[in-house]
Design an enzyme around this catalytic site. Structure first.
Site, PDB file in Angstrom:
ATOM      1  CG  HIS A 186      -1.982  -1.079   1.086  1.00 47.36           C
ATOM      2  ND1 HIS A 186      -2.411  -1.850   2.137  1.00 47.36           N
ATOM      3  CD2 HIS A 186      -2.693  -1.494  -0.006  1.00 47.36           C
ATOM      4  CE1 HIS A 186      -3.345  -2.706   1.703  1.00 47.36           C
ATOM      5  NE2 HIS A 186      -3.518  -2.504   0.414  1.00 47.36           N
ATOM      6  CD  GLU A 189      -0.471   0.324   4.361  1.00 46.68           C
ATOM      7  OE1 GLU A 189       0.133  -0.761   4.369  1.00 46.68           O
ATOM      8  OE2 GLU A 189      -1.722   0.405   4.267  1.00 46.68           O
ATOM      9  CG  HIS A 321      -0.012  -4.147   5.162  1.00 47.01           C
ATOM     10  ND1 HIS A 321      -0.773  -3.697   4.109  1.00 47.01           N
ATOM     11  CD2 HIS A 321       0.382  -5.396   4.814  1.00 47.01           C
ATOM     12  CE1 HIS A 321      -0.827  -4.623   3.169  1.00 47.01           C
ATOM     13  NE2 HIS A 321      -0.139  -5.680   3.575  1.00 47.01           N
ATOM     14  CD  GLU A 394      -2.307  -3.406   8.943  1.00 48.94           C
ATOM     15  OE1 GLU A 394      -1.721  -2.320   8.760  1.00 48.94           O
ATOM     16  OE2 GLU A 394      -3.080  -3.911   8.116  1.00 48.94           O
TER      17      GLU A 394
HETATM   18  O1  0X9 Z   1      -6.932  -4.009   4.283  1.00 48.02           O
HETATM   19  C1  0X9 Z   1      -5.777  -4.434   4.202  1.00 48.02           C
HETATM   20  O2  0X9 Z   1      -5.261  -4.851   3.163  1.00 48.02           O
HETATM   21  C2  0X9 Z   1      -4.912  -4.445   5.470  1.00 48.02           C
HETATM   22  N1  0X9 Z   1      -5.062  -3.232   6.205  1.00 48.02           N
HETATM   23  S1  0X9 Z   1      -4.414  -1.843   5.624  1.00 48.02           S
HETATM   24  O3  0X9 Z   1      -4.839  -0.760   6.504  1.00 48.02           O
HETATM   25  N2  0X9 Z   1      -2.843  -1.926   5.693  1.00 48.02           N
HETATM   26  O4  0X9 Z   1      -4.842  -1.672   4.284  1.00 48.02           O
HETATM   27  C3  0X9 Z   1      -5.403  -5.549   6.373  1.00 48.02           C
HETATM   28  C4  0X9 Z   1      -5.450  -6.872   5.737  1.00 48.02           C
HETATM   29  C5  0X9 Z   1      -5.997  -7.869   6.697  1.00 48.02           C
HETATM   30  N3  0X9 Z   1      -6.364  -9.057   6.019  1.00 48.02           N
HETATM   31  C6  0X9 Z   1      -5.453  -9.984   5.721  1.00 48.02           C
HETATM   32  N4  0X9 Z   1      -4.230  -9.852   6.090  1.00 48.02           N
HETATM   33  N5  0X9 Z   1      -5.851 -11.051   5.084  1.00 48.02           N
HETATM   34 ZN    ZN Z   2      -1.730  -1.923   3.994  1.00 48.61          ZN
END
Ligand code: 0X9
Ligand code: ZN
Length: 448
Positions: A186, A189, A321, A394
């Site tokens: 992303h 990030e 992330h 995260e």
């Molecule tokens: O939505 C996302 O891709 C991730 N959060 S972000 O704020 N960095 O965009 C979380 C993904 C959670 N789901 C999985 N890891 N499968």
């Molecule tokens: Zn992300």
């Protein structure tokens, strides 16, 4: 189903709207680096605003919101923070949600003039794509016997996507467990790229000096892919002010919309379950087909290329992330802890190693669907098709309060990257037999 801890997690911010000359400048600055692509079409950078929405307090309720195509940036006990453009905001209001607009990203210019294609002056500790590349090359020159770099493919706009291998006898393909660390799917990030650079420094400097690092470099092959989304990252800083951009920079067919959410474009349960959007232009647009984004295809091809004599060499990984301070594991496409392809023992091993890593960095461990459903994500793909124990981290901050959301000040980089040193080492140490963590090495890892 566990509720997320109160008062934590993600955000982002309002993308700065550019107009007139500024918009022209931005478009010119966002021009691709090779002849392949054209200047980003107008309309491809519509702004998103961050809104707080009171009400949702369960994964299912949050998934209903996510299914409108917004990204959910922060999960609180009885509210979420989302990024939405004007259309998505209208849709949410029509559905009866109350939206409260939040302030946009910090300017971090320190009263100085913003410099195009660079981080704002107060955040100069972050690395642009060119600075990242220079630092990688410097590390490889410094530690040639344990680090090598290969270009595994190109982004939509033609930037190199690289993988750095860290291992002793780095030019030999040894029969040892391999670990894949991926960063920056992303665009906004940026702290994740700093995490990758930190690890290169740490492994280089620690080899031969630090016992744990030395043991891992000698007994593992570590793959670091520091930047999955170089085009998005550069676009996010191209005007000298943060734009809160999330996706890559690939136009969606002939439409004016730009950008696929890379973490919805992987080829496993793609678009299966309301965990992504099929609408071009939304924040979680899943692309026209699995692996339709070149960046995902490049990294998926790389992972598949590590199948040797029918055996996937990569055993475990982390995809970094921001933000929320979470350690997550699959599946994201279902609320259930087990599912076809993920047994009770698989789940237990994931949760055991996840909990150990979380204990060391102070993050919260949970199954990713405890947040909201997601489909077509990297961790579901790597586990579901390759049986790679891939986690999603995260990073800092835990919530948007004082931490700066997606844009924490550069002074936190050292603290927040070194915070994950032990977790990364633990993953490496467990990677030869993840089931040892649940006392089942003899059942699953005979001979290793
Ligand atoms: O939505 C996302 O891709 C991730 N959060 S972000 O704020 N960095 O965009 C979380 C993904 C959670 N789901 C999985 N890891 N499968
Ligand atoms: Zn992300």
């Amino acid at each position: 189903m566990r509720l997320p801890r109160e008062g934590r997690r993600r955000t982002h911010a309002r993308t700065t709207r550019t107009a007139g000359l500024a918009a022209l400048l931005a478009l010119a600055l966002a021009a691709p680096v090779t002849a392949r692509a054209t200047v980003s079409p107008p309309g491809g950078d519509e702004t998103t605003t961050q809104y707080e929405i009171p009400g949702p307090s369960t994964p299912a309720a949050r998934t209903v919101i996510a299914a409108t195509g917004v990204s959910i940036d922060e999960v609180r006990e009885h509210a979420v923070v989302v990024s939405a453009d004007a259309t998505e905001a209208k849709r949410l209001r029509t559905l009866g949600y109350k939206l409260k607009a939040l302030p946009g990203p910090p300017s971090r210019t320190n009263g100085l003039k913003a410099k195009p294609f660079d981080f704002p002056p107060a955040d100069s500790g972050y690395h642009t794509y060119a600075e990242m590349t220079a630092e990688i090359d410097q590390r490889i020159a410094q530690y040639p016997s344990i680090m090598s770099k290969r270009v595994i493919g190109k982004s939509y706009e033609g930037r190199d996507i690289v993988a750095i291998k860290i291992s002793d006898n780095v030019t030999t393909d040894k029969d040892v467990p391999e670990v894949l660390l991926t960063f920056h799917q992303h665009a906004r990030e940026h702290l994740t790229v700093e995490m990758a650079l930190y690890l290169l420094r740490e492994f280089g400097a620690g080899y031969g000096k630090d016992a744990r690092i030395t043991a891992m470099v000698n007994s593992r092959e570590i793959w670091i892919v520091p930047d999955l989304n170089p085009d998005g990252g550069e676009y996010d800083i191209a005007t000298g002010r943060y734009r809160s951009w999330r996706k890559n920079r690939q136009p969606s067919g002939s439409s004016l919309s730009v950008g696929t959410d890379l973490n919805r474009n992987w080829n496993y349960k793609w678009g299966c379950c309301g965990g992504s959007s099929g609408s071009k232009g939304t924040e979680t647009y899943r692309g026209s087909a699995p692996e339709s984004s070149p960046e995902v295809k490049v990294v998926a091809d790389f992972a598949r290329s590590r199948v040797i004599n029918g055996k996937q060499q990569i055993k475990a990984g982390i995809d970094f992330h921001t933000y929320g301070e979470l350690v997550m594991w699959p599946f994201g496409w279902t609320y259930n802890a087990t599912a076809p392809g993920l047994t009770q023992d698989d789940h237990a091993a994931y949760a055991a190693v996840g909990a150990k890593m979380a204990a060391s960095n102070g993050y919260t461990p949970e199954q990713s669907s405890d947040l909201y459903l997601t489909d077509g994500t990297i961790d579901d793909y790597l586990w579901g098709t390759q049986k790679i124990f891939d986690f999603t981290f995260e990073m800092y901050p835990g919530d948007s309060g004082a931490g700066g959301g997606f844009y924490p000040p550069d002074k936190v980089i050292d603290r927040e990257t070194s915070r994950n040193r032990d977790a990364v080492l633990q993953l490496l140490e467990n990677s030869d037999c993840m089931y040892r963590s649940i006392g089942k090495a003899s059942r699953y890892c005979a001979g290793s």
